[in-house]
Design a protein around this motif. Structure first.
Motif, PDB file in Angstrom:
ATOM      1  N   ALA A 110       3.856   8.955  -2.828  1.00  0.00           N
ATOM      2  CA  ALA A 110       4.915   8.873  -3.844  1.00  0.00           C
ATOM      3  C   ALA A 110       6.130   9.706  -3.430  1.00  0.00           C
ATOM      4  N   GLU A 111       5.878  10.880  -2.855  1.00  0.00           N
ATOM      5  CA  GLU A 111       6.976  11.760  -2.454  1.00  0.00           C
ATOM      6  C   GLU A 111       7.739  11.236  -1.236  1.00  0.00           C
ATOM      7  N   SER A 112       7.155  10.285  -0.505  1.00  0.00           N
ATOM      8  CA  SER A 112       7.837   9.723   0.664  1.00  0.00           C
ATOM      9  C   SER A 112       8.902   8.699   0.293  1.00  0.00           C
ATOM     10  N   CYS A 113       9.076   8.481  -1.023  1.00  0.00           N
ATOM     11  CA  CYS A 113      10.048   7.478  -1.483  1.00  0.00           C
ATOM     12  C   CYS A 113      10.904   8.057  -2.609  1.00  0.00           C
ATOM     13  N   PRO A 114      11.952   8.829  -2.286  1.00  0.00           N
ATOM     14  CA  PRO A 114      12.834   9.389  -3.318  1.00  0.00           C
ATOM     15  C   PRO A 114      13.640   8.282  -4.007  1.00  0.00           C
ATOM     16  N   PRO A 115      13.717   8.291  -5.342  1.00  0.00           N
ATOM     17  CA  PRO A 115      14.415   7.231  -6.076  1.00  0.00           C
ATOM     18  C   PRO A 115      15.865   7.004  -5.640  1.00  0.00           C
ATOM     19  N   GLU A 116      16.612   8.076  -5.372  1.00  0.00           N
ATOM     20  CA  GLU A 116      18.021   7.924  -5.003  1.00  0.00           C
ATOM     21  C   GLU A 116      18.165   7.134  -3.690  1.00  0.00           C
ATOM     22  N   GLU A 117      17.328   7.463  -2.713  1.00  0.00           N
ATOM     23  CA  GLU A 117      17.376   6.761  -1.422  1.00  0.00           C
ATOM     24  C   GLU A 117      16.871   5.329  -1.553  1.00  0.00           C
ATOM     25  N   THR A 132       6.497  -2.880  -5.698  1.00  0.00           N
ATOM     26  CA  THR A 132       6.127  -1.512  -5.351  1.00  0.00           C
ATOM     27  C   THR A 132       4.665  -1.241  -5.669  1.00  0.00           C
ATOM     28  N   TYR A 133       4.047  -0.529  -4.743  1.00  0.00           N
ATOM     29  CA  TYR A 133       2.678  -0.046  -4.904  1.00  0.00           C
ATOM     30  C   TYR A 133       2.685   0.971  -6.028  1.00  0.00           C
ATOM     31  N   ILE A 134       1.673   0.975  -6.846  1.00  0.00           N
ATOM     32  CA  ILE A 134       1.634   1.835  -8.031  1.00  0.00           C
ATOM     33  C   ILE A 134       1.709   3.320  -7.691  1.00  0.00           C
ATOM     34  N   ASN A 135       1.403   3.666  -6.440  1.00  0.00           N
ATOM     35  CA  ASN A 135       1.478   5.066  -5.984  1.00  0.00           C
ATOM     36  C   ASN A 135       2.925   5.486  -5.775  1.00  0.00           C
ATOM     37  N   CYS A 136       3.681   5.527  -6.845  1.00  0.00           N
ATOM     38  CA  CYS A 136       5.098   5.907  -6.782  1.00  0.00           C
ATOM     39  C   CYS A 136       5.519   6.457  -8.134  1.00  0.00           C
ATOM     40  N   LYS A 172       4.014   1.665   4.078  1.00  0.00           N
ATOM     41  CA  LYS A 172       4.215   0.751   5.205  1.00  0.00           C
ATOM     42  C   LYS A 172       2.886   0.232   5.749  1.00  0.00           C
ATOM     43  N   ASN A 173       1.813   1.028   5.673  1.00  0.00           N
ATOM     44  CA  ASN A 173       0.523   0.580   6.197  1.00  0.00           C
ATOM     45  C   ASN A 173      -0.064  -0.532   5.336  1.00  0.00           C
ATOM     46  N   LEU A 174      -0.036  -0.342   4.027  1.00  0.00           N
ATOM     47  CA  LEU A 174      -0.473  -1.403   3.126  1.00  0.00           C
ATOM     48  C   LEU A 174       0.434  -2.612   3.284  1.00  0.00           C
ATOM     49  N   GLY A 175       1.740  -2.382   3.454  1.00  0.00           N
ATOM     50  CA  GLY A 175       2.689  -3.479   3.643  1.00  0.00           C
ATOM     51  C   GLY A 175       2.377  -4.311   4.878  1.00  0.00           C
ATOM     52  N   ARG A 176       2.089  -3.642   5.995  1.00  0.00           N
ATOM     53  CA  ARG A 176       1.749  -4.355   7.230  1.00  0.00           C
ATOM     54  C   ARG A 176       0.475  -5.167   7.055  1.00  0.00           C
ATOM     55  N   TYR A 177      -0.482  -4.592   6.369  1.00  0.00           N
ATOM     56  CA  TYR A 177      -1.742  -5.307   6.099  1.00  0.00           C
ATOM     57  C   TYR A 177      -1.474  -6.552   5.257  1.00  0.00           C
ATOM     58  N   LEU A 178      -0.600  -6.431   4.253  1.00  0.00           N
ATOM     59  CA  LEU A 178      -0.294  -7.568   3.379  1.00  0.00           C
ATOM     60  C   LEU A 178       0.503  -8.652   4.100  1.00  0.00           C
ATOM     61  N   ILE A 179       1.357  -8.248   5.018  1.00  0.00           N
ATOM     62  CA  ILE A 179       2.082  -9.242   5.823  1.00  0.00           C
ATOM     63  C   ILE A 179       1.084 -10.089   6.598  1.00  0.00           C
ATOM     64  N   LYS A 180       0.098  -9.439   7.157  1.00  0.00           N
ATOM     65  CA  LYS A 180      -0.944 -10.140   7.916  1.00  0.00           C
ATOM     66  C   LYS A 180      -1.783 -11.040   7.007  1.00  0.00           C
ATOM     67  N   LEU A 188       9.817  -3.571   4.690  1.00  0.00           N
ATOM     68  CA  LEU A 188       8.986  -2.438   4.296  1.00  0.00           C
ATOM     69  C   LEU A 188       9.759  -1.130   4.226  1.00  0.00           C
ATOM     70  N   TRP A 189       9.434  -0.332   3.218  1.00  0.00           N
ATOM     71  CA  TRP A 189       9.916   1.039   3.153  1.00  0.00           C
ATOM     72  C   TRP A 189       9.020   1.886   4.061  1.00  0.00           C
ATOM     73  N   ASP A 190       9.590   2.908   4.683  1.00  0.00           N
ATOM     74  CA  ASP A 190       8.858   3.714   5.662  1.00  0.00           C
ATOM     75  C   ASP A 190       8.150   4.905   5.001  1.00  0.00           C
ATOM     76  N   GLY A 191       7.119   4.607   4.194  1.00  0.00           N
ATOM     77  CA  GLY A 191       6.338   5.653   3.532  1.00  0.00           C
ATOM     78  C   GLY A 191       4.871   5.522   3.893  1.00  0.00           C
ATOM     79  N   SER A 192       4.117   6.592   3.679  1.00  0.00           N
ATOM     80  CA  SER A 192       2.687   6.544   3.992  1.00  0.00           C
ATOM     81  C   SER A 192       1.949   7.672   3.276  1.00  0.00           C
ATOM     82  N   CYS A 193       0.621   7.558   3.283  1.00  0.00           N
ATOM     83  CA  CYS A 193      -0.269   8.546   2.678  1.00  0.00           C
ATOM     84  C   CYS A 193      -0.859   9.409   3.788  1.00  0.00           C
TER      85      CYS A 193
END
Length: 332
Positions: A110-117, A132-136, A172-180, A188-193
Motif C-alpha cells: 500500500a505504501e508503494s503507491c502514494p495517492p498524489e503520484e 486496483t488491488y485491495i491492498n491500497c 506489479k507481480n500480481l499484475g504480471r501474473y494476471l496479464i499471463k 502496471l504500477w511499479d509496486g510490490s510486497c
C-alpha cells in the motif's frame, strides 16, 4: 482500571494505547467478555499470530474479510490485520466503530503507491479503466473504477470489455501474473510486497531438491521466478482449499508463514513447509512485520478502550466506496 481523557491522537502516533495490564489478566476471557458486552466482531487475516486467529470470529483473506465486514450486524468491528483492511471495513460501515489493535500496522505494498503520484499517473492515461488491488489506501481506491483481491482479480479483469485499456495497481507481480492469465495487456504500477519478494529462489530450489515429493504452491504477489516453480498459484484462501482437496501429503508454501496455522488445522495429517526467504531468521520463512505488530494484549486494549479508531473523511469514503461495491457485486 479506567483511563479518563484518552489522547487519541497520541495513541494513533504511538500506534496503540500503552498502558499496563495486570499480570493476572486472562486476556482470552476478557476479550470474550468485551466481545459480548460491546456486540463486537473480531475479523482476523490469515497472517495474524496464531493466538489471535484462535480467538477471531472469522479468519480470512482480503475478499472474505471484506464480505464479512459488509455483512456484520456488530456495533464494533475489531480488525486484526493491517491498516488498509480496517480502513476498508470503515468505508463499507460508516456508522460502525472500527478499531485496529495497532494503528501503525501498515503495508509495504500500500505504501508503494502514494495517492498524489498515482493520480498523476491515472491522469496521463484518461482512457484506461483503473483496477486496483485491495491492498491500497482509501486515497488510491477513490481514484479507481473497481477494486479486486487476489481471489477475484481474474474475474474482475475478465468483466472489463476487451476494447478497454486497463491500469492495474499497485502490485506489479500480481499484475504480471494476471496479464499471463487473462491475455490482457495492462499498464502496471511499479509496486510490490516486500514479504512476497523475500523468497529466495536458490533456497527454494534447494529445499525442493531435498523434498522432491513436495508440491510447491504460491501466492500471486510472489515474483515471476517463484511462480514458475509452483504447481498451484492462488490467494490465501485458494492455497488452503488446494491443500485440502489435493491428493499429495507434502507442500512447500510460498506466502506469509502465518497461513500455516489455519492450513495445518485443515490438513493435520499433511506436512507443510514454509518457502525460505533470503533472510536467515528464526523461522527461515517470510513473515510480515506489520501483521505481527498486532498482539493479543493490544487486541484486548483496543476493545476495552475502543482506540485506535479508524475514521475517514466522508467525501473520500464515498469515492472509495463505489469501486469496492462494484467488486462485491461481481463477487457474489
Amino acid at each position: 482500571m479506567m483511563i479518563k481523557n484518552i489522547d487519541r491522537k497520541a495513541v494513533e502516533k504511538k500506534g496503540f494505547l500503552d498502558v499496563e495490564v495486570p499480570a493476572n489478566t486472562n486476556l482470552v476471557e476478557e476479550i470474550n467478555r468485551l466481545r459480548e458486552e460491546k456486540n463486537a466482531v473480531i475479523l482476523a487475516h490469515y497472517y495474524q499470530e496464531s493466538e489471535i486467529q484462535e480467538i477471531a470470529d472469522y479468519i480470512g483473506d482480503s475478499l472474505g474479510l471484506s464480505q464479512k465486514a459488509a455483512e456484520t450486524d456488530a456495533d464494533m468491528i475489531v480488525f486484526a490485520g493491517v491498516h488498509f483492511m480496517a480502513e476498508t471495513a470503515k468505508i463499507i460501515n460508516p456508522t460502525k466503530k472500527v478499531v485496529l489493535p495497532d494503528f501503525n500496522a501498515g503495508c509495504s505494498l500500500a505504501e508503494s503507491c502514494p495517492p498524489e503520484e498515482f493520480e498523476k499517473f491515472v491522469n496521463q492515461h484518461p482512457d484506461h479503466v483503473v483496477v486496483t488491488y485491495i491492498n491500497c489506501s482509501a486515497g488510491i481506491k477513490a481514484l479507481s473504477d473497481i477494486v479486486c483481491t487476489s481471489s477475484n482479480a481474474k474475474k474482475i479483469i475478465d468483466s472489463i470489455p476487451e476494447d478497454k485499456p486497463i491500469i492495474f495497481a499497485p502490485d506489479k507481480n500480481l499484475g504480471r501474473y494476471l496479464i499471463k492469465e487473462t491475455g490482457r495487456d495492462m499498464l502496471l504500477w511499479d509496486g510490490s510486497c516486500i514479504v512476497h519478494e523475500a523468497f529466495s529462489i536458490d533456497k527454494l530450489l534447494e529445499l525442493h531438491k531435498e523434498n522432491p515429493e513436495a508440491t510447491i504452491i504460491a501466492h500471486p504477489e510472489s515474483e515471476s521466478h517463484i511462480l514458475k516453480t509452483a504447481s498451484y498459484i492462488g490467494s490465501t484462501s485458494g492455497l488452503i482449499n488446494f491443500v485440502k482437496n489435493d491428493e499429495n501429503d507434502k507442500y512447500i508454501v510460498a506466502t506469509e508463514a502465518g497461513i500455516l496455522h489455519e492450513m495445518q488445522k485443515e490438513v493435520p495429517e499433511k506436512i507443510l513447509i514454509p518457502a525460505p526467504s533470503h533472510e536467515d531468521n528464526t523461522c527461515a520463512c517470510s513473515e510480515c512485520g506489520f501483521m505481527k505488530m498486532n498482539t493479543l494484549q493490544k487486541l484486548y486494549l483496543c476493545m476495552k478502550y475502543e482506540t485506535p479508531e479508524i475514521n475517514i473523511d466522508e467525501s473520500l469514503r464515498l469515492r472509495s466506496l463505489k469501486p469496492i461495491e462494484r467488486m462485491l457485486e461481481l463477487s457474489k
